[in-house]
Design an enzyme around this catalytic site. Sequence first.
Site, PDB file in Angstrom:
ATOM      1  NE  ARG A 287      -0.617  10.071   8.142  1.00 52.70           N
ATOM      2  CZ  ARG A 287      -1.176   8.891   7.727  1.00 52.70           C
ATOM      3  NH1 ARG A 287      -0.385   7.813   7.928  1.00 52.70           N
ATOM      4  NH2 ARG A 287      -2.328   8.774   7.082  1.00 52.70           N
TER       5      ARG A 287
ATOM      6  CG  ASP B 235      -3.331  -1.482   6.783  1.00 49.65           C
ATOM      7  OD1 ASP B 235      -4.050  -2.184   5.872  1.00 49.65           O
ATOM      8  OD2 ASP B 235      -4.023  -0.253   6.780  1.00 49.65           O
TER       9      ASP B 235
ATOM     10  CG  ASN C 126      -0.993   0.479   4.081  1.00 51.29           C
ATOM     11  OD1 ASN C 126      -1.556   1.509   3.497  1.00 51.29           O
ATOM     12  ND2 ASN C 126      -1.591  -0.291   4.603  1.00 51.29           N
TER      13      ASN C 126
ATOM     14  CG  ASP D 248      -0.916   3.763   5.686  1.00 57.25           C
ATOM     15  OD1 ASP D 248      -2.084   4.789   6.085  1.00 57.25           O
ATOM     16  OD2 ASP D 248      -0.269   4.076   4.787  1.00 57.25           O
TER      17      ASP D 248
ATOM     18  CD  GLU E  36      -3.542   4.889   9.957  1.00 55.85           C
ATOM     19  OE1 GLU E  36      -3.967   5.866   9.156  1.00 55.85           O
ATOM     20  OE2 GLU E  36      -2.913   3.955   9.383  1.00 55.85           O
TER      21      GLU E  36
END
Length: 288
Positions: A42, A208, A213, A226, A228
């Site tokens: 990533r 999230d 996800n 995910d 973030e």
Amino acid sequence: RSNPRLSPLASPGKAGMSSETLLFDMQWNDQGQERSGSFVARLPPPADAFPLFPRYDFDLQVNAMRLVGSHTSVPVPGVPWQERSSEALGVPFFVMERIDGAMVPDSPPYVFGGWLAEASPAQQHQVEDEMLGAIAGIHGIRAGAGETAFLSIEQPGDTALRRHFARERALYEWGRGELRFPLVERLFDWLETHWPAQEGEPVVSWGDARPANALWRDARIVAVLDWELAMLGPREMDVGYLIFFHQYFRHIAKVIAGIDAMPDFLRGDTVVDRYEALTGVQLGDIDW
């Protein structure tokens, strides 16, 4: 580690859209032992991409996955390598283990078709149970303040929810540029006026929480992805977000196609009841 040999790089398709995501296989020599594995790299979003965050925080994502992986049975990819400098590739990056599984599409939303929309009621029920089990497992992390300090939001406020709210306001100000959106501003005012009488205890929050996800195999989660938006916050944030996002996709289907999509999936009352039964914790103002 020496003599790494990489396969050609591939894209995951309609996933990993918030950053540059690359799939590859690698063989290498580790102290005389030949090793191999499948990995995901990533990288930050390209410089010309529309930004989703003022600052892309790889430390948050890596630390969140390592925390969940070390304290729960919730399946998350291992993260063997992180490179904070830009010397090697021109940008920071991290590498996590690749886990094979089916995706739930965001674009177009899964309510328009795909394995989840076409699944049997029993399979959709299993997906709901899997999502709530993962959320409950994350919320159940018991770690010292030092281990979870990286999840604290650096905004003013005397509670985790107040700091989250302040960050959302700051995000709006950052994102709007020269424009104003009266509906969003009225929503902020309404939320402030109707603040919950009691805020739930702050727990480790996925941030999230939605089917897109995660990776899936036979309607079971094989990887939670995910991170973030990971943070410390009330339980209601993840549960409410899970309910909201499905209703949002249902609204899109109604407006665009005039269809009542997946009406029995992730119903608010059902989700709350099942989460409370699973955890023994009563949720507060979930609508807020």
